[in-house]
Design a protein around this motif. Sequence first.
Motif, PDB file in Angstrom:
ATOM      1  N   ASP A  94       3.204  -8.853  -6.193  1.00 45.12           N
ATOM      2  CA  ASP A  94       3.124  -7.618  -6.915  1.00 45.12           C
ATOM      3  C   ASP A  94       4.443  -6.946  -6.641  1.00 45.12           C
ATOM      4  O   ASP A  94       5.152  -6.413  -7.738  1.00 45.12           O
ATOM      5  CB  ASP A  94       2.003  -6.504  -6.356  1.00 45.12           C
ATOM      6  CG  ASP A  94       0.893  -7.053  -6.836  1.00 45.12           C
ATOM      7  OD1 ASP A  94       0.607  -7.907  -7.799  1.00 45.12           O
ATOM      8  OD2 ASP A  94      -0.262  -6.505  -6.178  1.00 45.12           O
ATOM      9  N   ASP A 113      -7.617 -11.600  -9.547  1.00 47.32           N
ATOM     10  CA  ASP A 113      -7.983 -10.372 -10.568  1.00 47.32           C
ATOM     11  C   ASP A 113      -7.445 -10.884 -11.890  1.00 47.32           C
ATOM     12  O   ASP A 113      -8.002 -10.668 -13.020  1.00 47.32           O
ATOM     13  CB  ASP A 113      -7.384  -9.283 -10.038  1.00 47.32           C
ATOM     14  CG  ASP A 113      -7.987  -8.571  -9.052  1.00 47.32           C
ATOM     15  OD1 ASP A 113      -9.211  -9.087  -8.400  1.00 47.32           O
ATOM     16  OD2 ASP A 113      -7.730  -7.402  -8.530  1.00 47.32           O
ATOM     17  N   ASN A 114      -6.211 -11.461 -11.790  1.00 47.59           N
ATOM     18  CA  ASN A 114      -5.472 -11.775 -13.017  1.00 47.59           C
ATOM     19  C   ASN A 114      -6.228 -13.066 -13.699  1.00 47.59           C
ATOM     20  O   ASN A 114      -6.414 -13.195 -15.052  1.00 47.59           O
ATOM     21  CB  ASN A 114      -3.901 -11.909 -12.912  1.00 47.59           C
ATOM     22  CG  ASN A 114      -3.392 -10.843 -12.819  1.00 47.59           C
ATOM     23  OD1 ASN A 114      -3.643  -9.881 -13.294  1.00 47.59           O
ATOM     24  ND2 ASN A 114      -2.203 -10.839 -12.075  1.00 47.59           N
ATOM     25  N   LYS A 117      -9.297 -11.632 -15.299  1.00 45.09           N
ATOM     26  CA  LYS A 117      -8.637 -10.759 -16.579  1.00 45.09           C
ATOM     27  C   LYS A 117      -8.549 -11.630 -17.929  1.00 45.09           C
ATOM     28  O   LYS A 117      -8.877 -11.420 -18.938  1.00 45.09           O
ATOM     29  CB  LYS A 117      -7.600 -10.075 -16.234  1.00 45.09           C
ATOM     30  CG  LYS A 117      -6.976  -9.046 -17.361  1.00 45.09           C
ATOM     31  CD  LYS A 117      -5.648  -8.533 -16.935  1.00 45.09           C
ATOM     32  CE  LYS A 117      -5.320  -7.604 -18.048  1.00 45.09           C
ATOM     33  NZ  LYS A 117      -3.833  -6.991 -17.530  1.00 45.09           N
ATOM     34  N   THR A 307      -9.433  -2.876  -2.087  1.00 41.14           N
ATOM     35  CA  THR A 307      -9.424  -3.395  -3.315  1.00 41.14           C
ATOM     36  C   THR A 307      -8.053  -3.658  -3.635  1.00 41.14           C
ATOM     37  O   THR A 307      -6.836  -3.000  -3.370  1.00 41.14           O
ATOM     38  CB  THR A 307     -10.469  -2.613  -4.496  1.00 41.14           C
ATOM     39  OG1 THR A 307      -9.389  -1.403  -4.632  1.00 41.14           O
ATOM     40  CG2 THR A 307     -11.710  -2.260  -4.042  1.00 41.14           C
ATOM     41  N   ASP A 308      -7.678  -4.771  -4.756  1.00 39.94           N
ATOM     42  CA  ASP A 308      -6.433  -4.634  -5.140  1.00 39.94           C
ATOM     43  C   ASP A 308      -5.762  -3.630  -5.725  1.00 39.94           C
ATOM     44  O   ASP A 308      -4.669  -3.203  -5.986  1.00 39.94           O
ATOM     45  CB  ASP A 308      -6.237  -6.024  -6.281  1.00 39.94           C
ATOM     46  CG  ASP A 308      -6.392  -7.188  -5.682  1.00 39.94           C
ATOM     47  OD1 ASP A 308      -6.391  -7.483  -4.043  1.00 39.94           O
ATOM     48  OD2 ASP A 308      -6.855  -8.257  -6.278  1.00 39.94           O
ATOM     49  N   ASP A 309      -6.721  -2.833  -6.582  1.00 42.76           N
ATOM     50  CA  ASP A 309      -6.157  -1.387  -7.228  1.00 42.76           C
ATOM     51  C   ASP A 309      -5.741  -0.461  -6.183  1.00 42.76           C
ATOM     52  O   ASP A 309      -4.938   0.145  -6.303  1.00 42.76           O
ATOM     53  CB  ASP A 309      -7.314  -1.069  -8.131  1.00 42.76           C
ATOM     54  CG  ASP A 309      -7.511  -1.793  -9.185  1.00 42.76           C
ATOM     55  OD1 ASP A 309      -6.773  -2.556  -9.826  1.00 42.76           O
ATOM     56  OD2 ASP A 309      -8.708  -1.563  -9.984  1.00 42.76           O
ATOM     57  N   TYR A 310      -6.550  -0.427  -5.143  1.00 43.28           N
ATOM     58  CA  TYR A 310      -6.358   0.568  -4.181  1.00 43.28           C
ATOM     59  C   TYR A 310      -4.991   0.393  -3.267  1.00 43.28           C
ATOM     60  O   TYR A 310      -4.204   1.012  -3.082  1.00 43.28           O
ATOM     61  CB  TYR A 310      -7.557   0.585  -3.118  1.00 43.28           C
ATOM     62  CG  TYR A 310      -7.202   1.405  -1.789  1.00 43.28           C
ATOM     63  CD1 TYR A 310      -7.759   2.819  -1.909  1.00 43.28           C
ATOM     64  CD2 TYR A 310      -6.339   1.057  -0.934  1.00 43.28           C
ATOM     65  CE1 TYR A 310      -7.197   3.681  -0.985  1.00 43.28           C
ATOM     66  CE2 TYR A 310      -6.392   1.902   0.384  1.00 43.28           C
ATOM     67  CZ  TYR A 310      -6.737   3.380   0.279  1.00 43.28           C
ATOM     68  OH  TYR A 310      -6.615   4.086   1.351  1.00 43.28           O
ATOM     69  N   ARG A 312      -2.604  -1.413  -4.715  1.00 44.38           N
ATOM     70  CA  ARG A 312      -1.418  -1.272  -5.609  1.00 44.38           C
ATOM     71  C   ARG A 312      -1.041   0.184  -5.739  1.00 44.38           C
ATOM     72  O   ARG A 312       0.010   0.597  -6.002  1.00 44.38           O
ATOM     73  CB  ARG A 312      -1.675  -1.782  -7.098  1.00 44.38           C
ATOM     74  CG  ARG A 312      -1.835  -3.432  -7.202  1.00 44.38           C
ATOM     75  CD  ARG A 312      -2.009  -3.880  -8.561  1.00 44.38           C
ATOM     76  NE  ARG A 312      -2.200  -5.173  -8.662  1.00 44.38           N
ATOM     77  CZ  ARG A 312      -3.247  -5.791  -9.007  1.00 44.38           C
ATOM     78  NH1 ARG A 312      -4.362  -4.839  -9.032  1.00 44.38           N
ATOM     79  NH2 ARG A 312      -3.489  -7.075  -8.957  1.00 44.38           N
ATOM     80  N   GLU A 313      -2.211   1.166  -5.644  1.00 47.53           N
ATOM     81  CA  GLU A 313      -1.625   2.438  -5.555  1.00 47.53           C
ATOM     82  C   GLU A 313      -1.174   2.945  -4.358  1.00 47.53           C
ATOM     83  O   GLU A 313      -0.062   3.769  -4.765  1.00 47.53           O
ATOM     84  CB  GLU A 313      -3.265   3.214  -5.545  1.00 47.53           C
ATOM     85  CG  GLU A 313      -3.494   4.948  -5.710  1.00 47.53           C
ATOM     86  CD  GLU A 313      -4.553   5.434  -5.528  1.00 47.53           C
ATOM     87  OE1 GLU A 313      -4.660   6.317  -6.247  1.00 47.53           O
ATOM     88  OE2 GLU A 313      -5.318   5.045  -4.625  1.00 47.53           O
TER      89      GLU A 313
END
Length: 499
Positions: A94, A113-114, A117, A307-310, A312-313
Amino acid sequence: MAPIPKWTDPIGSDILKQIISRRVPQWPDGLRDYQLENIPRVLAGQNILVFTATGDGKSSFYDIPLLVHRVVRKPRLISAFSAIVVTPTKGLADSIIHEAKEFGLSGFSYCHDNITKYRNTDLVSSICSCTKWQLICVDPERLATPEWTTILRDKEFLKNLVLFCVEEAHLIRSWGPQFRPYFEFIGATARGFIPEGVSLVGLSATCAPGPDTLAICHSLGMFGDSYHLIRRSNERTNMQVIVDPLRRKKGVSKYAKILEYLQSGRKAVIHVNTIPDCYDIYEFLWNHVPPGTSPLHRMQMYHSLCTDDYNRETFDLIDSDSKLQVVIATVAFTLGINRKSILDSISFGFPSTLDEFWQAKGRAGRAPNVICRGIAIVPEKNIDHAKAIVRAYHESDSTSLSVPKYKSKKKTKQTDDATSTMDIGKALFLAEETCLTGNINEHYGNPPLEISRLDCKQAGRKVYCSRCALRLLYHVNRRHLLGNTNVQACGFGYWTFGN
């Protein structure tokens, strides 16, 4: 007939300078000398192995060649080109893709994740076309899947492949045998699929001369004059290196030592060895946040169970949110994460090797005009154990030694490495009594050794390690020392977290 110009010719270097001048305004001074010398080798399809400090521009060895291909191919309307970068963690992938955007490049992380997606599309065909993404990040495990075998056998993809890069190449040796065995197969994949004339690039900030370097070369098939080795110093000239012994006191939490480094408000990452340690420290600090401050704003965690979103945040908030001061992280944050606002890297407990420790310190002080701190809070018994290891080491020629376990009247579970074998590089560092920075320089062979191994005063460093700063405090008034513009010894203050 005039000879065909090469990127390694003077005219190639001149063209490269012009492209950087016009397309990379964020680099007003252009490329560093070593980049200008070796990026043309990548463009010419030569193999290189680069060992240099964190923040010294290793990513330029894939970002700039891709940028050059974008510039020189556009007039001919041939826009299909791509590079593979093998990365050990999603966080590093990332970070690489985030930086690539600064050069107008699009990237794709081939992670769970991707993949999910794009499950309703033909992802393999999209990658093989080389038109949607110029930079593809993939971990060693997925590189060994049937999907990637299909990609690496695709003639169109191989025709447009610019380079094959292995980030954090030192992990081939340290992670390959047991922890993540697919690291050992990266070299076989490169040798078996990547065509001749496509540059193979290995990058690392922590690879010592000798067996470690030879292991990487053998794995990647780099022998004799088939590659160029670039070894630069990985000394962090803007970092104070600190080893702080942890002495347990009755009724005082073992995490209280961390508070001494957080009161300043400097943005810090706390590196731990296990996920349970993450939660324990988070809970401890939660109870020491100053009144009126939300712990949810002041602290974040970063590890594989988030999580990946967490994650990345958290990555984004480090540089964008002034309220966020502390990130508590496992090894997932150690490798290649580039955030410029982190000033302190605190290792609570020492990782298994000196390489892991020095990689973690690379997260702090990425902006060259700041003074940062690389801190290790280490139980005193571990330092005593390291000294015993070193004494035994000097009596033999072994590279990994053990000593009898510490005896305790209480039968307690041993959770640290004080009772097991210890990497000799780690032991030598923890037992160092003269200069911590000089010890790092000796371990990695940082040139010139006749100067780099000297203590901070003799070497003329502007930032003193904790060993040298402590010695100097015996001879110089503290206030005068901290006020001296030529010497910046920023340790040994009283730090608490909050009131």
